[in-house]
Write an enzyme that holds these catalytic residues in place. Structure first.
Site, PDB file in Angstrom:
ATOM      1  N   HIS A 407     -30.468 -20.246 -62.360  1.00 54.46           N
ATOM      2  CA  HIS A 407     -31.373 -21.282 -62.849  1.00 54.46           C
ATOM      3  C   HIS A 407     -31.832 -20.832 -64.234  1.00 54.46           C
ATOM      4  CE1 HIS A 407     -32.205 -23.363 -58.879  1.00 54.46           C
ATOM      5  NE2 HIS A 407     -31.591 -22.241 -58.494  1.00 54.46           N
ATOM      6  N   LYS A 488     -23.120 -29.570 -59.834  1.00 52.72           N
ATOM      7  CA  LYS A 488     -23.975 -29.025 -58.779  1.00 52.72           C
ATOM      8  C   LYS A 488     -24.540 -30.153 -57.928  1.00 52.72           C
ATOM      9  CE  LYS A 488     -26.693 -26.358 -56.364  1.00 52.72           C
ATOM     10  NZ  LYS A 488     -27.805 -25.600 -56.950  1.00 52.72           N
ATOM     11  N   HIS A 591     -39.460 -25.142 -54.584  1.00 53.43           N
ATOM     12  CA  HIS A 591     -39.064 -26.520 -54.291  1.00 53.43           C
ATOM     13  C   HIS A 591     -40.224 -27.498 -54.355  1.00 53.43           C
ATOM     14  CE1 HIS A 591     -34.943 -25.505 -53.584  1.00 53.43           C
ATOM     15  NE2 HIS A 591     -35.360 -24.449 -52.918  1.00 53.43           N
TER      16      HIS A 591
END
Length: 843
Positions: A407, A488, A591
């Site tokens: 990331h 992705k 998240h």
């Protein structure tokens, strides 16, 4: 204050030293970093006191800490401490040899000036240790040097009033005129001693020495130019005329004895331990990797014993000796890495590594073909006047690591990655946007341009993935043509069967990889429905165990599906005492979940299962999970990909024993080579294959980019010594930049010239799709990096994964989470301790 840089760096050293003092005062035994910091910082304080000399401080530095005040591994890790301080007569170097040399140190001196309480010595237990980091277990027997060469003995007398020292590869006939010996017999000969050593003749000395014939093409260059040219007996009279005319001492020696090395009369042999002290371990020797229980045995050594390439004063790689003369730059190596123990998926061996134009051009024996045997020196590995040397004697070399789950949340992650030995990053993102903090997607063409441009000067190979979560092809072609080297699929964007099917269809058309984070919620279906949506097409499954995300509780089943290329992320590597406890908060942050919403908490808790994490350990050891990556700053640690890979391997050896190389336990060798090769493949060649760039990076093989990591065996897997990027040193352990030598504290990983200016782009690759390369993104974006297209990823299967191609049938009990592979329960205990941790890191 008007601080200069060296003062600012010494302040950091002081802070580390004071931290170490506080820990010592609490009765803690210090690790390597703490011990170095305390000793160096205290020496600087004693320098400031002004009442001790350099010699005084060299002795005092050995008194501060004893073996009972440091962790058991530290005396073996810590050989010297060096620091420079300002005395009354200026800046001086203080070197403390063997700083941990007694059982107990002088704690009053160790804490002098800190005003901390001096702890009782009773606080420090005595813990013996038989094993130590980086230890070498030597093969028995002796090594005969210069085997099968012609040999003779000569008497040599030094008529000078000064000492004369002659190196191993110096053409003996060219030696100092004040040495008197039979130069006619010495024609085409050199000393029969270990390469890089010398014989010293004090004034008036008379010694008998053994000479051996030079090898290779037998061409003499350099020295005094007396016998310049190919060795030719028909020219010997002419050579001897030069000897006499130039006043070189000569005296016939009819008592010379002659023979062949190997006949026992003129042999020079060394045992493996002595050999390793000069050139590093050789065939049959075993090296402990860091402080793990893993031992790598050297399977082959390309060296010609007696002709090793050694750099330094009086050593081998000098003009006319190991370094050739008369060869143009085009015929010689740019850089040679000498005497390296290579650990690669292809094998564990020792060799010189030749680099030209940023590529590995040859692996084998380097040197001078004029004096070294032609069956040894590779024609592609000539060392000449245009060649740089990186000495790797006693060191381990691996391919640069590949982290294929990144990331891109902050640019600083690149610094952490390369300092740990990672040289290629694959993932997505745009910075600390919430989408990037959760998913590895670089969504729009403008984002892709930004990321390729912003990382262009970083000395790391880069590849970016676009977002693949859409049920229609619209938009995907644009991001692929803009530079995406993969797509992705992430559950936070909706990893539905329809999106999976569409994304894979587009990927098939463009020959790029698809990485997937599956649906933890089982919202559109369960793991079997997602597998069905793959339709036997190749896909790379991220964190295939599930703690990092994916169908609860049985995403791990994908590790037995042929068209699935499974990987792990490193927070669950390996399964330890605290693994489960740290994960919930990690997941909530990554998240964008709310702990006040019960469903969010349930979602998070469903992903953390001790049973599947334990099974993940064993599946890695079986070769059923092919890759380990980080999930950087999004439930993963980018600087610990390599460390945690070896921690997993070590845990599995401790819990499962030596890994057999076949189904028969009797086939296990007396080393860990197969397990080591299996695990190193997980962060080198396999991610390269999965992402379609294994032609360029991923292993120590000829033709690939010279992305190499050099390790001290005692620090292997924890802290590299040097990182070579595209043939240039991009990062290395380096000391005080103002110091008289490179080694005084503070020593730290620092960017080197290979990381500055245009060098970072010149020695690295930007990986894009074929469509992007053909569209000319390199020119459009004005990239300095070499731009290469990925390819040949569609149609890959698990069977293409090197040493990690197992396909067990995996089942998970939905209530107990018990995992079985081919009917066998996969269960192991969490480990309370791991290697490559407390011995090495300050925090």
């Amino acid at each position: 204050m008007k601080l200069v840089q060296r003062e600012a760096e010494k302040l950091a050293l002081h802070n580390a030293g004071f931290l170490a003092q506080k820990r010592l005062a609490r009765g803690l035994r210090l690790n390597y970093t703490e011990a170095v910091a305390l000793i160096a910082a205290q020496i600087l304080e004693f320098v400031r006191d002004g009442d001790r000399t350099v010699t005084d401080l060299m002795d005092l530095g050995k008194q501060l800490l004893g073996r009972r005040q440091v962790l058991p591994a530290v005396p073996h890790l810590l050989e010297t401490v060096q620091v420079e301080g300002t005395f009354m007569d200026g800046t001086k170097l203080i070197t403390v040899h063997d700083p941990i040399s007694s059982d107990d140190g002088n704690l009053e001196l160790a804490l002098h000036g800190s005003f901390l309480p001096v702890p009782s010595l009773e606080k420090f237990s005595s813990v013996g240790v038989d094993d130590f980091p980086g230890e070498v277990r030597f093969c028995s027997g002796h090594i005969v040097l210069n085997l099968h060469r012609r040999a003779l003995t000569l008497k040599v007398v030094n008529k000078a009033d000064r000492p004369i020292q002659i190196g191993s590869h110096y053409h003996f006939i060219e030696a100092n005129p004040y040495l008197v010996f039979d130069r006619q017999r010495a024609y085409g000969m050199r000393l029969n001693i270990p390469a890089g050593t010398a014989v010293r003749f004090e004034p008036g000395d008379a010694k008998t020495v053994t000479l051996v014939s030079i090898g290779g093409r037998k061409v003499i260059r350099g020295g005094n130019g007396i016998a310049d040219g190919a060795v030719n007996r028909s020219q010997l009279n002419e050579v001897m005329e030069k000897v006499i005319a130039n006043g070189f001492g000569h005296e016939d020696y009819p008592d010379s004895s002659e023979g062949i090395i190997g006949d026992g009369t003129h042999d020079y042999s060394v045992d493996h331990e002595k050999y390793a002290s000069m050139y590093g371990p050789t065939t049959g020797d075993k090296i402990r990797l860091g402080d793990t229980d893993l031992f790598a045995e050297i399977e082959k050594d390309y060296a010609i014993y007696g002709d090793e390439c050694i750099f330094g004063g009086g050593k081998v790689l000098r003009d006319g000796m190991g370094q050739s003369a008369g060869y143009p730059a085009s015929d010689c190596l740019d850089t040679v890495v000498t005497n390296a123990v290579v650990i690669d998926y292809t094998g564990i061996y020792k060799a010189d590594i030749g680099i030209n134009g940023g590529l590995i051009v040859a692996i084998g024996k380097a040197g001078n073909p004029d004096v070294m045997d032609m069956d040894g020196v590779n024609e592609e590995m000539i060392v000449g006047v245009n060649t740089e040397v990186i000495a790797a004697e006693g060191m381990i070399v691996t391919a640069g690591g590949i982290d294929c789950h990144v990331h891109f949340i902050c640019p600083q992650l690149a610094e952490e990655a390369i300092a740990s030995g990672i040289t290629t990053l694959v993932g997505g993102g745009t910075g600390p946007a919430h989408g990037t903090c959760a998913t590895t997607c670089t969504p729009s063409p403008s984002h892709m341009k930004l990321m390729l441009q912003s990382t262009d000067e970083l000395p790391i190979n880069m590849g970016f993935t676009g977002k693949g979560n859409t049920t229609k092809p619209d938009g995907l072609a644009e991001i692929i043509k803009a530079g995406a080297m993969g797509l992705k699929l992430h559950e936070d964007w909706g990893s539905t069967p329809a999106a999976i099917d569409n994304c894979l269809s587009v990927a098939e058309a463009f020959d790029i990889q698809v990485n997937i984070h599956t649906d933890t919620l089982n919202e559109s279906g369960c793991v079997e429905h997602t597998i069905a949506a793959f339709k036997d097409r190749t896909i790379h499954t991220y964190h295939s165990e599930g703690a990092g995300g994916g169908h609860a509780p049985d995403i791990i089943k994908v590790c037995g599906v042929k068209n699935v290329l499974p990987s792990s992320t490193n927070p669950t590597r390996p399964f330890t005492l605290n693994t489960v406890d740290e994960h919930l908060d990690m997941l909530m942050v990554c998240h964008h979940l709310d702990r006040n919403i019960p469903e969010d908490v349930a979602f998070a808790e469903s992903r953390i299962r001790a049973e599947t994490i334990a099974a993940e350990d064993i599946l890695h050891d079986m070769g059923a999970i092919s890759i380990i990556s980080s999930d950087s700053q999004a439930m993963g640690r980018i600087g610990e990909v390599i460390t945690r890979t070896w921690q997993t391997a070590n845990k599995m050896k401790r819990q499962r024993g030596r890994l057999p190389i076949s189904s028969s336990p009797d086939a296990a060798e007396d080393n860990d080579n197969f397990r080591i090769r299996r695990y190193i493949a997980k962060y080198t060649i396999n991610p390269a294959i999965v992402n379609g760039f294994s032609d360029f990076v991923g292993s120590v093989e000829v033709g690939k980019l010279a992305d190499l990591v050099i390790w001290k065996p005692s620090f292997f897997g924890a802290k590299p010594e040097m990182v070579i990027k595209g043939g240039a040193i991009a990062c290395a352990n380096m000391g005080d930049p103002n110091a008289s030598i490179p080694t005084p504290e503070p020593v730290m990983m620092r960017p080197m010239f290979g990381a500055f200016g245009g060098a970072g782009s010149a020695n690295s690759i930007a990986f894009v799709s074929k469509a992007a390369k053909e569209a000319g993104v390199a020119v459009q974006y004005k990239l300095g990096k070499r731009v290469e297209a990925v390819g040949r990823v569609r149609g890959l299967t698990k069977l293409n994964m090197k040493l990690n191609d197992a396909l067990p049938k995996i089942d998970v009990d939905p209530e107990t989470y018990t995992v079985t592979a081919d009917g066998e329960v996969l269960r192991c205990q969490p480990t309370p301790t791991v290697p490559l941790s407390r011995n090495y890191f300050l925090f």
